[in-house]
Every structure is written in structure tokens, then in C-alpha cells.
Design an enzyme around this catalytic site. Structure first.
Site, PDB file in Angstrom:
ATOM      1  N   SER A 436      47.902 -62.828  21.125  1.00  0.00           N
ATOM      2  CA  SER A 436      47.243 -62.328  22.344  1.00  0.00           C
ATOM      3  C   SER A 436      45.861 -61.763  22.031  1.00  0.00           C
ATOM      4  CB  SER A 436      48.110 -61.264  23.013  1.00  0.00           C
ATOM      5  OG  SER A 436      48.517 -60.304  22.072  1.00  0.00           O
ATOM      6  N   HIS A 457      48.445 -68.798  24.996  1.00  0.00           N
ATOM      7  CA  HIS A 457      48.772 -67.396  25.245  1.00  0.00           C
ATOM      8  C   HIS A 457      49.566 -67.278  26.547  1.00  0.00           C
ATOM      9  CE1 HIS A 457      47.216 -63.106  26.268  1.00  0.00           C
ATOM     10  NE2 HIS A 457      48.416 -63.076  25.761  1.00  0.00           N
ATOM     11  N   GLU A 469      47.016 -69.106  29.104  1.00  0.00           N
ATOM     12  CA  GLU A 469      45.633 -69.161  28.636  1.00  0.00           C
ATOM     13  C   GLU A 469      45.639 -70.082  27.410  1.00  0.00           C
ATOM     14  OE1 GLU A 469      42.449 -65.474  28.191  1.00  0.00           O
ATOM     15  OE2 GLU A 469      44.456 -65.207  27.464  1.00  0.00           O
ATOM     16  N   ASN A 507      43.076 -60.445  27.932  1.00  0.00           N
ATOM     17  CA  ASN A 507      43.177 -59.142  27.267  1.00  0.00           C
ATOM     18  C   ASN A 507      41.812 -58.492  27.101  1.00  0.00           C
ATOM     19  OD1 ASN A 507      45.876 -58.721  27.125  1.00  0.00           O
ATOM     20  ND2 ASN A 507      46.134 -59.823  25.209  1.00  0.00           N
TER      21      ASN A 507
END
Ligand code: 3H9
Length: 721
Positions: A436, A457, A469, A507
Site C-alpha cells: 500500500s 493495491h 489501484e 494513500n
């Protein structure tokens, strides 16, 4: 059989022994919609049904392989400028379906594939409905998901047919129902195999003419009538529905309330008033900002469905029939659970049998949920689980097409598993990492075939979160990216492709937001107030609750990686670090920012955590405005930097990533749509002000400053995703 004789745009008319079979097939489109051309043609057809004495009945069927009618043409909502324009659209739809309902001959709707929105409203105006028992056949009124209400009679006809509680459930939740359930509620009269749909529909049409079968009133017609006569019961059901909607929407979405009003008006004051109110409210809703954003998100997601994820023409994804998963923890098992449900053979590896066993149990639990909800049969359940195999070594990895690692977020561990698995993988296999935060190119440094390394991800819980992702490293080959994208779509995910960099996109925008929330706590804000302000803004949960859910240790570890990469702007909050150092990992340790009982149920704020904050136990007032501005603006600013740095390919991807990955409020359309709504100039001005108070943290992204100077927008008016 004779031809129809009318010049046709989308409807082929064949007359079979007095029954006109009307086959709708909008040319050049993947689905049928009730666009202007179709509506005009329906007017002419209804006129013919009325006048042509050789026609005794009609069947409405679709010429598309897997679609009946997807509803009104959503494209036609884009140019609507005023509520009056939209009201007229609804009125004309109502009038058309009114004439269908009243036409001289019985009309049978033969439904195969999605029958949604205006499509279902059309079927409701027919005399009899038959649906196929195919999984693609679903019926529903998804309008409130677009911020509007059913506007072609759905709020009036549906309660009459299936009764008030069932109708409200369908309208307010936008839930699709399958044929079996539709039969049970009286929404359809009969369910048949697709192979005999047309034949049975024609037969029923004849029976309706002969009088050996009566036009449908719905299986619950009697119950519905009872409800009509019982205003008290009606009031209670409506009151309960209003409360549920209020709880679910937290007041951010006006459409479900408008739909309730339209239904209520029809029941209380008769259908003429009901139709009028429906059209008026459809008009009002169609031009709200909320609806504009939701319609935008609809087009953004359908555009992403078609996007192969690479710009190079002719790149083909590699087929994936067998998947290897490294790590049977929460994420690994989550990915396995969606993969087996799509029919992929999965081999899941972990260090010991106990962990593999735990992973198996987690997969079983997810699939079992579908069995309990009767979405699958016991045989399907068993067949699905039979696709999963477990191992503590790399046996069985010699013939996988794709391997996804979901091991501990540590570069050395990632390198080790990559080296080990590459030694046994076939040459063509793609290695995807579910990291991540760690850059893919760094992970690929240990690879013998770095061009076959890509990031995938997933978000937790994998079976519920819609986003994937896909991250391309420096060396990732285009067909490897295309493979990850195609497989992600097969798993039912909305996929965005992003460039490599710490935290990638989701993130990277999440941490400035979480850090800012933590810093507010550092400064003395109350935990529940920070969470409440952001839930009020429209996030599904507040940032502190989110940390407790994800795990404080996981969040703080990732926050540290982001800080190392970006320094000051990403400085983690002191409170989060201190809480983790004190063993407060959140729900999983039953100790976090909130209190948890024995079963892990969340209670109120654990006030003792305040002792760990720089401000100590005393708390001070922070307005909701300040909390929202600081946390959300930090996120918006970082989203703009991601676009500037080429991490995301477009504002569309940035909006979809934030909405589907972290629950950025859909009614705000995503960070870039929201910046356009606030006005980039105002945002830059406010960021500047915040930057004076908190030097370095809110320096506006260069891209924002540039746009503010030129007055441009991320989404210029009239642009399509
Ligand atoms: C309504 O009906 C209002 C009425 O009550 C009253 C009016 C007065 N319009 O999703 P896909 C396009 S509101 C325009 O990839 P799938 C879609 O954009 C409507 N376009 O396929 C895409 O275009 P492109 C209520 C539409 O097989 C292409 O079709 N109805 C519409 O995965 C393929 O779509 C809904 O909200 C539309 N209504 O899924 C249903 N529908 O190829 C919305 C689709 O250019 N639609 N397109 O990218 C869906 O849920 C799914 O598209 C469906 C097919 C399940 C039908």
C-alpha cells in the site's frame, strides 16, 4: 409472419398471427435506453397499436443479448438547465407510458437482461410481465443513486403492484431484484428460461386477448389495496422509511426524500396528483448539484470500465486462469475470496498450516455470506470453495499466470518472497504486489524479470471495497499493466492505473488527511468532534475511527514510510505514535482511541488516550469548519500534487480513486470536482491562510496556483469523463 411496414430507428415490428412483436434494439449502442429517438418511435407504435385492427396484442422484447432497457438516456440529463426543463422530460415520459398502459391491446413485457429505471417503468405500464431466470436479468429503480427519482410513473405504479414496503425498499435502496424475487413480490407474473421467452410471451399475449388469462395486478395487489385503505399503516411505513433514509444519507442526499414524497402524494391524494408531484420533484432533483456529481460519477465509472489502462494501441492482457496468492492474512484471503467467486483457480501460500487454515476460514466466511443470502446455491458454494488450494511451500506455483503477494509491508520481506516465487513461476507469469505504500520499482529491484512486476493495491475488506489501484513501476511492461487491469475488472473492481511513488494515489491523499486529524487531537481537539465533523462532511467514518479500524500499528507504520518519503508535509501526529507505542492498535486489540467490549463492539471515546497527547487531558473547542477545512484541504492539495507529479492520469481517475477507495463523499463528486465547486482561487487563498498558521503544511500545489491565476477548472463545463 408479416413485416410491420413502419420506417424503424430502433424497434423492429413483426406481426405474428395478430400479435405485434416489438423488438427494441438501439443501433450502435451496447444497451437500450429510452432516448429521444426511441420515445418518438414508441409514440408512433402506440398510435399504430391503437388504430391497426389487425393487431390484437403486442409483445415488447429486446434485441440486445443481455439487456432489456437500461432506463432513460442519462446523457440527456446533462444539458438540462432548469427544473422546468427536467420536469417536462418527466411529464413526457409519464404521458408516453400512460398511453402505453391505456392502449387498446394488451402488451406483454418479455424481459431478459437489465430492466432498470425507465426500463422497469415501461414494463410496469405493460399488462403482463415475464422475466428470464438468467443471472443478467435484474429489475430495479436505481434513480436515487443518480440523485433523481423515478420520473416516468415508477413512484406511482410500483407501490400499486408490489405494495408499499417492497416498493419503498426498491426505490430508496436502488437495490436490483432478480427474477425469482420479482416473481415472489408480484413484480413479474412469470419466470421462464431465456430460450422460450419470446414464444411464451406471444402465447400469453394471445391468452390475454382470448380472456383465458387476466392482465396482471401483481401478486400482492390485494395487500396493496389493503394498504391503500389503511392510512394509519401507510403513515407508519412511510415514517419508518423516512427515519431509515435520514440515518443512511445523513441529510446529504435529497432524492430519497423526494421519492418518498412522490409515493406518499399518490397514495394520499390519488395518482393524478401523484404523477404531478413525481414530475415536479424529478425536475427539482435533476438539476441539484448532488445529481450532477452522481451522474458524473456514473460516467466516470463506465469510462473506466472501458479503459484498458495503457495508452499503447494493440496491447493485449495475458489470460489469467490460475492465481497464486502469497500471504493468507486479511488481504490475501480477501483477494482469494473474490477470485474464487469469479471462477479463478487459486493457490494460497503462507508460512505455516495454521495461517493457511485461518485464510481458508476467512474465504469460506465471505462465500458463506452469499449462500446465506441465497445469492448462490449450496452446489455453487461448494464448487467455489473447491477452487481454493493451500500450501506452505511453493508447490503448485509452477503453472500460475498471476501471483499477488500480500505479505508484511516491509521491503526485505517483499524482496525475499519475490526472489523465492520467481524461481518457481513460469516465464510468462505476472508478479503483482499488494503493497500500500512501498514503490513498485523498489520492490522490482529484486526481480529477475522486473518488466513483469506491477502493483495491485486492493482495499480492505476486499469483497466490499470497489476500488483497485494498479501501479506501474519504471520497468513494468504495458501488457503486464493491461493484465492487472483486465483481471481487476474481472474481479468486479473499478480500476485506476497510477504511476509509482510512495503511497501511490489513494494513500498519498489519505495520510495528509489522517495526519491533520491527529494533529488536531495533538492540539486539544476532542476525538469524537473530529470524527463527527468529517462524517458530517460526508465521509462514511471519521479519520480516527478509520485508524482504529485499519489498526493503529498499520496506520503508523505507513505514516512513517510516507514521512520518510515526503518529510515535513507528512509529519505524523504525536498522538498516533504515542497511542501505538502504548499498544493501542484499535479494534483488533480492543484498545484504541475508542473503547471496545469483549466482542470488539465499539463504544465511546476512550478518554484515557488524551493523557498521551501533547495537549494532555484538557480538551478545547474546535469548530467543525476548522476541522473540515484543515483535514479536507490537506487532502485536496495532495490530490492536486498527485496530478501535477503524474501519479494519476486525470482528474477523473483522482475523483474515482478517492470516492471508491476511501469513501470521499460521492455527492461532492471527488476531490477535483469538489475543488471546481469551491473554486480553485478560493481554495488557494484559504490554503495560503492555513499555511501562515501552520508553515509548510498547506503550501498550495503549484498546479492549483497556476489554475487559480488562469481561472481554469479541472472539469471544464460540458466536459465528459
Ligand atoms: C431513468 O431511467 C429516469 C427515469 O425514471 C425517468 C426519466 C424521465 N443512459 O455499464 P456498462 C451506457 S435514469 C445512458 O459499461 P454493463 C454506459 O455509459 C436511468 N447510457 O455495461 C456505457 O457507455 P459507453 C436509470 C447508458 O453491461 C454503456 O452503456 N438507469 C445507460 O457493465 C455500457 O454500460 C440506470 O441508472 C443509460 N441509462 O452494465 C442504469 N446505461 O460504452 C445505468 C448504460 O459509451 N446503467 N449506459 O461507455 C447500468 O447500471 C449498467 O450500464 C447496466 C449495464 C447494468 C445497464
Amino acid at each position: 409472419m408479416t413485416g410491420g411496414g413502419l420506417p424503424s430507428y430502433a424497434v423492429r415490428t413483426e406481426i405474428q398471427d395478430g400479435v405485434a412483436v416489438l423488438t427494441l434494439d438501439v443501433p450502435g449502442e451496447p444497451v437500450n435506453t429510452l432516448n429521444r429517438g426511441v420515445r418518438d418511435e414508441f409514440v408512433a407504435i402506440i398510435d399504430r397499436l391503437e388504430r391497426d385492427a389487425s393487431i390484437e396484442a403486442a409483445v415488447l422484447i429486446s434485441g440486445k443479448a443481455e439487456n432489456f432497457i437500461a432506463g432513460a438516456d442519462i446523457e440527456e440529463f446533462l444539458p438540462l438547465e432548469t427544473a422546468a426543463d427536467a420536469e417536462r422530460l418527466s411529464r413526457s415520459g409519464q404521458m408516453l407510458l400512460d398511453s402505453l398502459e391505456r392502449v387498446r391491446v394488451p402488451v406483454v413485457a418479455a424481459i431478459h437482461g437489465a430492466c432498470l429505471g425507465g426500463g422497469l417503468e415501461t414494463a410496469l405500464a405493460c399488462s403482463y410481465r415475464i422475466a428470464t431466470d438468467h443471472p443478467k436479468t435484474v429489475l430495479g429503480l436505481p434513480e436515487v443513486q443518480l440523485g433523481i427519482i423515478p420520473g416516468a410513473g415508477g413512484t406511482q405504479r410500483l407501490p400499486q403492484l408490489v405494495g408499499l414496503p417492497e416498493a419503498l425498499d426498491m426505490i430508496l435502496s436502488s437495490r436490483n431484484v432478480r427474477a425469482k424475487k420479482a416473481l415472489k413480490t408480484g413484480l413479474v407474473d412469470e419466470v421462464v428460461h431465456p430460450a422460450i421467452l419470446r414464444q411464451i410471451a406471444v402465447r400469453r399475449a394471445r391468452e390475454l386477448v382470448r380472456g383465458t388469462r387476466r392482465p396482471s395486478r401483481g401478486a400482492t395487489g390485494a395487500r396493496a389495496a389493503l394498504m391503500d385503505r389503511n392510512p394509519l399503516g401507510r403513515m407508519l411505513v412511510l415514517k419508518k422509511a423516512r427515519e431509515t433514509v435520514q440515518k443512511r444519507t445523513k441529510g446529504h442526499y435529497p432524492a430519497p426524500f423526494a421519492a418518498l414524497r412522490a409515493v406518499e402524494t399518490g397514495l394520499a391524494r390519488g395518482s393524478a396528483e401523484g404523477y404531478r408531484e413525481e414530475a415536479r420533484l424529478f425536475g427539482e432533483m435533476a438539476v441539484t448539484n448532488v445529481s450532477r456529481q452522481l451522474v458524473y460519477l456514473f460516467f466516470a465509472s463506465t469510462a473506466l470500465k472501458k479503459d484498458p489502462g495503457v495508452d499503447e494501441p494493440g496491447v493485449k492482457p495475458r489470460p489469467v486462469s490460475k492465481l497464486g496468492i502469497l500471504g493468507a492474512g486479511f488481504m490475501g484471503a480477501g483477494i482469494a475470496s473474490v477470485a474464487v467467486q469469479q471462477g479463478t483457480l487459486v493457490r494460497m501460500k503462507d508460512a505455516d498450516h495454521a495461517r493457511v487454515g485461518k485464510g481458508f476460514a476467512a474465504v469460506r466466511k465471505v462465500v458463506e455470506e452469499r449462500l446465506k443470502k441465497r445469492q448462490i446455491t449450496r452446489t455453487q458454494f461448494e464448487d467455489t470453495l473447491a477452487l481454493l488450494g493451500g500450501t506452505v511451500d511453493y508447490s503448485g506455483f509452477g503453472n500460475v499466470d498471476l501471483v499477488i503477494e500480500a505479505v508484511f509491508e516491509d521491503i526485505n520481506v517483499k524482496h525475499q518472497v519475490l526472489r523465492e516465487v520467481e524461481a518457481v513461476l513460469p516465464e510468462h507469469a505476472v508478479f503483482a504486489t499488494n503493497t500500500s505504500t512501498i514503490p513498485i520499482s523498489r520492490i522490482a529491484e529484486a526481480a529477475a524479470r522486473p518488466s513483469q512486476v506491477v502493483g495491485m493495491h486492493f482495499f480492505s475488506p476486499v469483497h466490499k471495497m470497489p476500488l483497485l489501484e494498479v501501479i506501474t513501476g519504471e520497468a513494468t511492461a504495458p501488457d503486464v499493466t493491461a493484465t492487472a487491469v483486465a483481471y481487476g475488472k474481472k474481479l468486479g473492481k473499478t480500476v485506476i492505473v497510477v504511476n509509482d511513488g510512495p503511497g501511490f494515489y489513494v494513500n498519498r491523499i489519505l495520510f495528509p488527511y489522517i495526519n491533520e486529524a491527529g494533529r488536531l487531537i495533538d492540539q486539544g481537539a476532542a476525538i469524537h468532534e473530529v470524527d463527527r465533523a468529517l462524517v458530517d462532511f460526508g465521509f462514511p467514518v471519521g479519520p480516527i475511527t478509520l485508524v482504529d479500524e485499519v489498526g493503529g500499528d498499520v496506520a503508523s507504520h505507513a505514516a512513517r514510510i510516507m514521512f520518510d518519503a515526503f518529510s515535513d508535509r507528512f509529519e505524523p501526529s504525536k498522538t498516533l505514535d504515542a497511542a501505538v507505542a502504548a499498544g493501542r492498535y484499535g479494534r483488533k486489540s480492543k484498545k484504541g482511541f475508542y473503547l471496545y467490549d469483549e466482542k470488539g463492539e465499539k463504544g465511546g471515546v476512550d478518554e484515557s488516550v488524551y493523557e498521551l497527547t501533547p495537549a494532555g487531558a484538557a480538551r478545547s473547542e474546535f469548530s467543525a469548519d476548522e476541522i473540515q477545512q484543515r483535514c479536507v484541504f490537506a487532502m485536496l492539495n495532495e490530490a492536486a500534487r498527485c496530478l501535477e507529479d503524474g501519479i494519476i492520469r486525470s482528474p477523473r481517475d483522482g475523483d474515482a480513486g478517492a470516492v471508491f477507495g476511501i469513501g470521499f463523499p460521492p455527492f461532492r463528486g471527488g476531490p477535483f470536482r469538489y475543488i471546481d465547486t469551491i473554486g480553485v482561487e478560493i481554495l488557494v487563498q484559504q490554503l495560503d491562510e492555513l499555511n501562515v498558521r501552520f508553515p509548510g503544511r498547506f503550501q498550495p500545489a503549484e498546479l492549483l496556483s497556476r489554475l487559480a491565476r488562469s481561472g481554469a477548472k479541472f472539469h471544464p463545463a460540458g466536459s465528459r469523463p
